[in-house]
Design a protein around this motif. Structure first.
Motif, short mmCIF file in Angstrom:
data_model
loop_
_atom_site.label_atom_id
_atom_site.label_comp_id
_atom_site.label_asym_id
_atom_site.label_seq_id
_atom_site.Cartn_x
_atom_site.Cartn_y
_atom_site.Cartn_z
N ALA A 101 4.32 2.38 9.78
CA ALA A 101 2.80 1.93 9.61
C ALA A 101 2.06 2.90 9.07
O ALA A 101 2.37 4.21 9.58
CB ALA A 101 2.41 1.09 10.65
N ARG A 102 1.04 2.72 8.36
CA ARG A 102 0.01 3.68 8.19
C ARG A 102 -1.30 3.06 8.35
O ARG A 102 -1.75 2.13 8.00
CB ARG A 102 0.32 4.03 6.51
N VAL A 103 -2.19 3.77 9.08
CA VAL A 103 -3.68 3.68 9.49
C VAL A 103 -4.32 4.81 8.86
O VAL A 103 -3.99 5.87 9.01
CB VAL A 103 -3.70 3.45 10.93
N GLU A 104 -5.55 4.25 8.42
CA GLU A 104 -6.71 5.51 7.92
C GLU A 104 -8.02 5.38 9.00
O GLU A 104 -8.24 4.35 9.73
CB GLU A 104 -6.89 5.06 6.59
N VAL A 151 -0.35 13.26 10.22
CA VAL A 151 -1.53 12.74 9.72
C VAL A 151 -2.03 13.71 8.48
O VAL A 151 -1.70 14.85 8.57
CB VAL A 151 -2.65 12.87 10.98
N THR A 152 -2.42 13.04 7.57
CA THR A 152 -2.68 13.90 6.27
C THR A 152 -4.12 13.41 5.87
O THR A 152 -4.54 12.42 6.04
CB THR A 152 -1.81 13.50 5.10
N GLU A 153 -4.74 14.53 4.86
CA GLU A 153 -6.07 14.29 4.19
C GLU A 153 -5.69 14.62 2.98
O GLU A 153 -5.39 16.03 2.69
CB GLU A 153 -6.96 14.98 5.36
N ASP A 154 -5.53 13.85 1.94
CA ASP A 154 -5.78 14.08 0.49
C ASP A 154 -4.30 15.24 0.24
O ASP A 154 -4.57 16.09 -0.19
CB ASP A 154 -7.04 15.06 -0.06
#
Length: 134
Positions: free
Chosen positions: A15-18, A104-107
């Protein structure tokens, strides 16, 4: 060979959450530091939310999972206004014990990595043992 029921907890579930970082998510706001960037407790909460999302539709009726162990490496700062995404992947199912790999990633940049362990429990019995009546 028996077929797995639809709610089976099997390795590979993801699962992916933002989260778009706001003032309320900063280290200053959550008390984990004095800088206006995404606080580690919020990174952890986002990672855990992804683990919950990965298994929710697959749990036996009346069950839930609770966190029991976390290893988190917070590698990079994320300023207010940026969006981070947590991806959780179930890697191990050992009876009631569930182990997740989280990132956890950002761009495209890795902000945090780690491992989260959760245990499958009977929701009602867990709440009763915790001392609550509802």
């Amino acid at each position: 060979m028996q077929e797995q029921p639809d709610h089976a907890l099997v390795p590979g579930l993801t699962a992916r959450v933002e989260l778009t970082v706001t003032d309320a998510d900063t280290a200053q706001a959550v008390g984990s530091g004095d800088v206006p960037v995404l606080g580690t407790p919020r990174v952890l909460a986002l990672a855990e939310a992804a683990t919950v999302a990965a298994t929710t539709r697959h749990l036996p009726v009346g069950s839930t999972t609770v966190g029991t162990r976390v290893e988190l490496h917070h590698l990079a700062a994320t300023p207010i206004g940026r969006t981070v995404a947590a991806l959780a992947r179930l890697t191990t199912v050992d009876q009631r014990r569930l182990v997740f790999e989280v990132a956890v990633t950002e761009d495209g940049r890795t902000v945090a990595t780690g491992e989260v362990e959760r245990i499958l429990v009977d929701r009602h019995r867990f709440i009763e043992r915790a001392g609550h009546t509802s």
